[in-house]
Design a protein around this motif. Structure first.
Motif, PDB file in Angstrom:
ATOM      1  N   ASN A 157       0.246  11.868  16.295  1.00 46.89           N
ATOM      2  CA  ASN A 157       0.557  13.459  16.245  1.00 46.89           C
ATOM      3  C   ASN A 157       0.365  13.665  14.748  1.00 46.89           C
ATOM      4  N   PHE A 158      -0.306  13.530  13.899  1.00 44.95           N
ATOM      5  CA  PHE A 158      -0.273  13.943  12.621  1.00 44.95           C
ATOM      6  C   PHE A 158      -1.519  14.119  12.022  1.00 44.95           C
ATOM      7  N   THR A 159      -1.381  14.766  10.812  1.00 45.84           N
ATOM      8  CA  THR A 159      -2.694  14.883  10.242  1.00 45.84           C
ATOM      9  C   THR A 159      -3.035  14.021   8.713  1.00 45.84           C
ATOM     10  N   ILE A 160      -1.892  14.146   8.300  1.00 44.29           N
ATOM     11  CA  ILE A 160      -1.755  13.237   6.885  1.00 44.29           C
ATOM     12  C   ILE A 160      -0.343  12.588   6.731  1.00 44.29           C
ATOM     13  N   TYR A 161      -0.097  11.511   6.141  1.00 46.02           N
ATOM     14  CA  TYR A 161       1.311  10.932   6.345  1.00 46.02           C
ATOM     15  C   TYR A 161       1.613  10.237   4.951  1.00 46.02           C
ATOM     16  N   MET A 162       2.588  10.324   4.255  1.00 45.13           N
ATOM     17  CA  MET A 162       2.788   9.658   3.151  1.00 45.13           C
ATOM     18  C   MET A 162       3.357   8.235   3.464  1.00 45.13           C
ATOM     19  N   GLN A 163       2.839   7.194   2.925  1.00 51.53           N
ATOM     20  CA  GLN A 163       2.792   6.000   3.377  1.00 51.53           C
ATOM     21  C   GLN A 163       3.531   5.026   2.283  1.00 51.53           C
ATOM     22  N   SER A 164       4.155   4.021   2.669  1.00 47.04           N
ATOM     23  CA  SER A 164       4.499   2.941   1.757  1.00 47.04           C
ATOM     24  C   SER A 164       4.657   1.789   2.775  1.00 47.04           C
ATOM     25  N   TRP A 165       3.705   0.556   2.694  1.00 47.64           N
ATOM     26  CA  TRP A 165       3.939  -0.584   3.123  1.00 47.64           C
ATOM     27  C   TRP A 165       3.889  -1.758   2.440  1.00 47.64           C
ATOM     28  N   GLY A 166       4.816  -2.591   2.770  1.00 44.42           N
ATOM     29  CA  GLY A 166       4.736  -3.988   2.008  1.00 44.42           C
ATOM     30  C   GLY A 166       3.633  -4.520   2.217  1.00 44.42           C
ATOM     31  N   GLY A 167       3.374  -5.837   0.943  1.00 46.04           N
ATOM     32  CA  GLY A 167       2.127  -6.606   1.056  1.00 46.04           C
ATOM     33  C   GLY A 167       2.408  -8.094   1.635  1.00 46.04           C
ATOM     34  N   LEU A 168       1.495  -8.888   2.013  1.00 49.11           N
ATOM     35  CA  LEU A 168       1.799 -10.056   2.317  1.00 49.11           C
ATOM     36  C   LEU A 168       0.846 -11.009   1.379  1.00 49.11           C
ATOM     37  N   HIS A 216     -12.610   5.024   3.063  1.00 49.35           N
ATOM     38  CA  HIS A 216     -11.479   5.966   2.181  1.00 49.35           C
ATOM     39  C   HIS A 216     -10.545   6.552   3.355  1.00 49.35           C
ATOM     40  N   PRO A 217     -10.006   5.822   4.124  1.00 43.63           N
ATOM     41  CA  PRO A 217      -9.073   6.458   5.112  1.00 43.63           C
ATOM     42  C   PRO A 217      -7.446   6.917   4.390  1.00 43.63           C
ATOM     43  N   ALA A 218      -7.421   6.347   2.966  1.00 42.58           N
ATOM     44  CA  ALA A 218      -6.220   6.759   2.434  1.00 42.58           C
ATOM     45  C   ALA A 218      -6.510   7.143   0.848  1.00 42.58           C
ATOM     46  N   ALA A 219      -5.619   7.910   0.611  1.00 38.79           N
ATOM     47  CA  ALA A 219      -5.646   8.179  -1.054  1.00 38.79           C
ATOM     48  C   ALA A 219      -4.482   7.454  -1.455  1.00 38.79           C
ATOM     49  N   TRP A 220      -5.005   6.218  -2.281  1.00 41.43           N
ATOM     50  CA  TRP A 220      -4.034   5.564  -2.717  1.00 41.43           C
ATOM     51  C   TRP A 220      -3.146   6.215  -3.815  1.00 41.43           C
ATOM     52  N   GLY A 221      -1.849   5.406  -3.730  1.00 42.88           N
ATOM     53  CA  GLY A 221      -0.906   5.885  -4.897  1.00 42.88           C
ATOM     54  C   GLY A 221      -0.759   4.823  -6.076  1.00 42.88           C
ATOM     55  N   LEU A 256      -8.069  14.906  -6.447  1.00 44.14           N
ATOM     56  CA  LEU A 256      -7.463  15.996  -6.777  1.00 44.14           C
ATOM     57  C   LEU A 256      -5.838  15.667  -6.894  1.00 44.14           C
ATOM     58  N   TYR A 257      -5.850  14.264  -6.359  1.00 47.03           N
ATOM     59  CA  TYR A 257      -4.330  13.718  -6.383  1.00 47.03           C
ATOM     60  C   TYR A 257      -4.178  13.130  -7.846  1.00 47.03           C
ATOM     61  N   ASN A 258      -3.419  13.865  -8.577  1.00 44.96           N
ATOM     62  CA  ASN A 258      -3.369  13.672 -10.177  1.00 44.96           C
ATOM     63  C   ASN A 258      -2.177  12.321 -10.320  1.00 44.96           C
ATOM     64  N   ARG A 259      -2.359  11.195  -9.642  1.00 43.17           N
ATOM     65  CA  ARG A 259      -1.240  10.341  -9.909  1.00 43.17           C
ATOM     66  C   ARG A 259      -1.112   9.791 -11.317  1.00 43.17           C
ATOM     67  N   GLU A 260      -1.996   9.855 -12.100  1.00 44.03           N
ATOM     68  CA  GLU A 260      -1.708   9.510 -13.580  1.00 44.03           C
ATOM     69  C   GLU A 260      -0.784  10.372 -14.258  1.00 44.03           C
ATOM     70  N   LYS A 261      -1.132  11.664 -13.815  1.00 43.43           N
ATOM     71  CA  LYS A 261      -0.076  12.573 -14.605  1.00 43.43           C
ATOM     72  C   LYS A 261       1.354  12.443 -14.049  1.00 43.43           C
ATOM     73  N   MET A 262       1.381  12.351 -12.659  1.00 42.41           N
ATOM     74  CA  MET A 262       2.703  12.131 -12.032  1.00 42.41           C
ATOM     75  C   MET A 262       3.373  10.903 -12.765  1.00 42.41           C
ATOM     76  N   ASN A 263       2.773   9.748 -12.726  1.00 40.74           N
ATOM     77  CA  ASN A 263       3.042   8.540 -13.569  1.00 40.74           C
ATOM     78  C   ASN A 263       3.811   8.961 -14.749  1.00 40.74           C
ATOM     79  N   GLU A 264       2.878   9.451 -15.677  1.00 40.25           N
ATOM     80  CA  GLU A 264       3.218   9.882 -16.974  1.00 40.25           C
ATOM     81  C   GLU A 264       4.379  10.797 -17.181  1.00 40.25           C
ATOM     82  N   THR A 303       0.741  -1.210   0.110  1.00 38.40           N
ATOM     83  CA  THR A 303       0.114   0.041   0.096  1.00 38.40           C
ATOM     84  C   THR A 303       0.835   1.399  -0.032  1.00 38.40           C
ATOM     85  N   SER A 304       0.599   2.258  -0.868  1.00 39.14           N
ATOM     86  CA  SER A 304       1.122   3.472  -0.885  1.00 39.14           C
ATOM     87  C   SER A 304       0.439   4.528  -1.213  1.00 39.14           C
ATOM     88  N   GLY A 305       0.687   5.741  -0.682  1.00 38.36           N
ATOM     89  CA  GLY A 305       0.057   6.812  -0.919  1.00 38.36           C
ATOM     90  C   GLY A 305       0.098   7.915   0.127  1.00 38.36           C
TER      91      GLY A 305
END
Length: 640
Positions: A490-501, A562-567, A376-384, A352-354
């Motif tokens: 103690n945060f409002t938003i966090y950029m996350q990256s978690w491995g999968g099982l 929707h606790p996260a905006a996926w990346g 509003l998170y235009n991840r398609e544009k960033m990917n391109e 999981t990332s985002g």
């Protein structure tokens, strides 16, 4: 036979320390330790105690097994075209802190993903495609009706590299080591403390009882790599750590590492055993094909590693950087087919990332704001524009796996939807600085803490939000401080990256009891009664198909809240390799999906090596082969 390496999941495992001592002296000869003469066939132990003939009474005793079908199971268990021989050379960026696969500092990738599966074996393995249990050291197994007690019948043919038979006592000794706190591996006591001490019900039959009902208990115990009691019982945990820091405890796997082949901080080399007990077993016949596997260390210098590969000093090179893949992998050797280039897709868990939202705090306690951010998170544009379209879009906690709910909304850039949601949430006006404010004049503003190294991934998102009046302020912090704030909530938003099982464990991330507690993985404050009910059923469900249904339902509920905006997720492994190696059609296996498959499935082709040398000498080209490999696509989102 070996289990497939499930990245962290069946914790790498094994060895035992213990308390007592057999009184026998340890062997000193490397040949005796690592390629000893196998003990004679045991014709004394009766079938009832696991001896020969057990297979004739196993079904009546309630045991089960898996019989390989050559018509359908190959090439999952190896390609019949495979040849034995040759040396495979790989360059690693570091030397492991120890050669042990248990105890302090064991958790290097080299230990878990290379040393453990090449040198040691577990009681059972997992089918590389279906994830059904398959024989390894144990030929048969049984689970009690209440799912709490397990029995394993060890194959009486199984031998450690020193020639000694594998018995129930070795399993007990291994468990004892894991429970020894002096090995400085607390997670081991956590996992194996869920069992009572195993018992020997015969020379080759071991019984273990779980303290609580949980289907993963069978997975973890059957996946514990076994080491010989003869060695483990002559040391306690502290001595074990010292004695086997850079010396190998004999294992039952297909390879050994001789002491003279361990050159500290420089290299270590595996040698295929001449006396491997399961070499002719159908599940092993076409795997582990190289005579030697050499790991050379080039510390923290990717450029030098790449140059050494291009000079032919190693046989393959995983390419992790999108820029490197697109800008630096079209050199002459690739153009002429001397070096092959592959982009391999698999069913490897994406993780999981985002951006994770703290739903306990304003403004992300409002579902509409969470969705507006995602639109509003235009991840398609960033990917391109930034990642050469190397990534897929995440829309699930289990992207690309059989656990992904196919009905989850596929979030795409949609400012119109975002603006509508913001208005519904009360943000209908902008102040004189251009920021959105609600009727009370409160600015839609929040802070994200990041490390400077990921600035390039966050500042584009900051600008995307700014264009629509949302003020995401970036604060640069040390990674440890960011983590502490995350665990303290103690945060409002966090950029996350978690491995999968491969086998999800959602309880530690999604259970309501953790939502308002610190220091756990429920970082967003997720709480849902239905999910709690499903989690309880999931832990007690021994039917894999039903577990898939449960996780898909959980995934759908999570997606809706929707606790996260996926990346974005890398769904492929990019690799270069010299055109002297053979491999199965799938290139990398279904669930590992990375270069570690090479050690198990690939082989050396002498004829191709000759053609390669002639082509390089004469400056002629060789066939390139197909760039894209999507062998496993046909298995996506199917029950296993």
């Amino acid at each position: 036979m070996k289990k497939i390496a499930l990245i962290g999941m069946i914790l790498s495992v094994i060895i035992l320390a213990g308390c007592g001592g057999s009184g026998d002296k340890l062997e000193s000869s490397a040949e005796a330790l690592y390629n000893g003469k196998p003990a004679p066939r045991d014709t004394v132990t009766p079938a009832e105690e696991g001896g020969y003939g057990f297979e004739n009474i196993a079904e009546d005793l309630g045991y089960e097994t898996y019989v390989l079908n050559p018509e359908t199971d190959y090439p999952a268990f190896g390609d019949p075209r495979a040849k034995k021989g040759g040396t495979l050379t790989h360059i690693s960026s570091r030397f492991p802190a120890t050669m042990r696969i248990v105890g302090q500092n064991y958790n290097y990738e080299e230990n878990i993903s290379i040393i453990a599966p090449l040198c040691y074996e577990s009681l059972l393995g997992l089918h590389p495609v279906t994830l059904e249990y398959v024989p390894a050291l144990a030929s048969h197994w049984k689970i009690s009706d209440d799912k709490l007690t397990y029995w394993f019948r060890i194959n009486p043919d199984a031998r450690f590299s020193d020639g000694r038979p594998v018995t129930a006592e070795d399993v007990i000794a291994t468990w004892d080591l894991h429970m020894d706190e002096t090995i400085l591996m607390p997670s081991s006591q956590l996992v194996y403390g869920k069992f009572e001490r195993p018992e020997a019900e015969g020379k080759y039959i071991v019984k273990v009882k779980s303290k609580n009902l949980n289907w993963r208990n069978f997975l973890y115990f059957s996946g514990m790599n076994i080491m010989p009691a003869h060695y483990l019982r002559q040391v306690d945990g502290t001595e074990f750590l010292k004695r086997y820091q850079y010396t190998m405890v004999p294992g039952s796997g297909p390879y050994v590492i001789y002491p003279e082949d361990i050159i500290n901080q420089e290299s270590f080399t595996f040698t295929r055993r001449d006396n491997y007990w399961a070499a002719e077993d159908p599940m092993n016949k076409y795997v582990h094909n190289f005579d030697r596997v050499k790991i050379v260390v080039v510390k923290d210098n990717r450029s030098l590693m790449f140059e050494k590969f291009k000079k032919g000093e190693c046989d393959f090179y995983p390419v992790y950087s999108a820029r490197e893949w697109h800008e630096e992998t079209d050199f002459e050797s690739v153009q002429k087919g001397w070096v092959q280039k592959r982009k391999v897709f698999s069913n490897r868990p994406a993780g999981t990332s985002g951006f994770a939202f703290n739903m306990r705090k304003w403004p992300f306690n409002d579902r509409r704001i969470r969705y507006a951010f995602a639109y509003l998170y235009n991840r398609e544009k960033m990917n391109e524009e930034m990642y050469y379209n190397e990534y897929d879009m995440m829309n699930s906690l289990y992207t690309g796996s059989v656990y992904e709910n196919p009905n989850n909304e596929k979030i795409t850039y949609n400012p119109e939807k975002a603006v509508q949601l913001l208005r519904e949430a009360g943000f209908t006006k902008r102040n004189e600085d251009g920021w959105l404010v609600n009727d009370e004049g409160k600015v839609l503003r929040f802070e994200i803490a990041i490390q400077k190294s990921v600035d390039y991934m966050v500042t584009p998102v900051q600008q995307m939000l700014k264009d629509y009046g949302i003020d995401m302020q970036i604060k640069y912090m040390d990674g440890n401080a960011i983590w502490k704030n995350l665990m303290d909530r103690n945060f409002t938003i966090y950029m996350q990256s978690w491995g999968g099982l491969v086998f999800p464990n959602p309880e530690t991330t999604l259970h309501s009891s953790l939502a308002d507690k610190k220091n756990n993985n429920n970082i967003s404050g997720f709480a849902n009664e239905r999910v709690d009910e499903l989690l309880e059923e999931y832990d007690q469900c021994f039917d894999q198909k039903r577990r898939i249904e449960i996780i898909r339902e959980i995934d759908g509920i999570y997606s809706d809240i929707h606790p996260a905006a996926w990346g974005i997720a890398r769904r492929s492994m990019n690799i270069l390799y010299w055109n002297k190696l053979g491999h199965p059609e799938f290139v990398f296996d279904r669930y590992n999906g990375d270069y570690t498959s090479i050690f198990r499935y690939w082989w050396y082709e002498p004829e191709k090596d000759t053609l390669l040398k002639e082509a390089m000498k004469n400056n002629t080209s060789l066939p390139k082969g197909e760039l894209i490999v999507r062998y496993w696509d046909k298995y996506k989102n199917t029950d296993i």
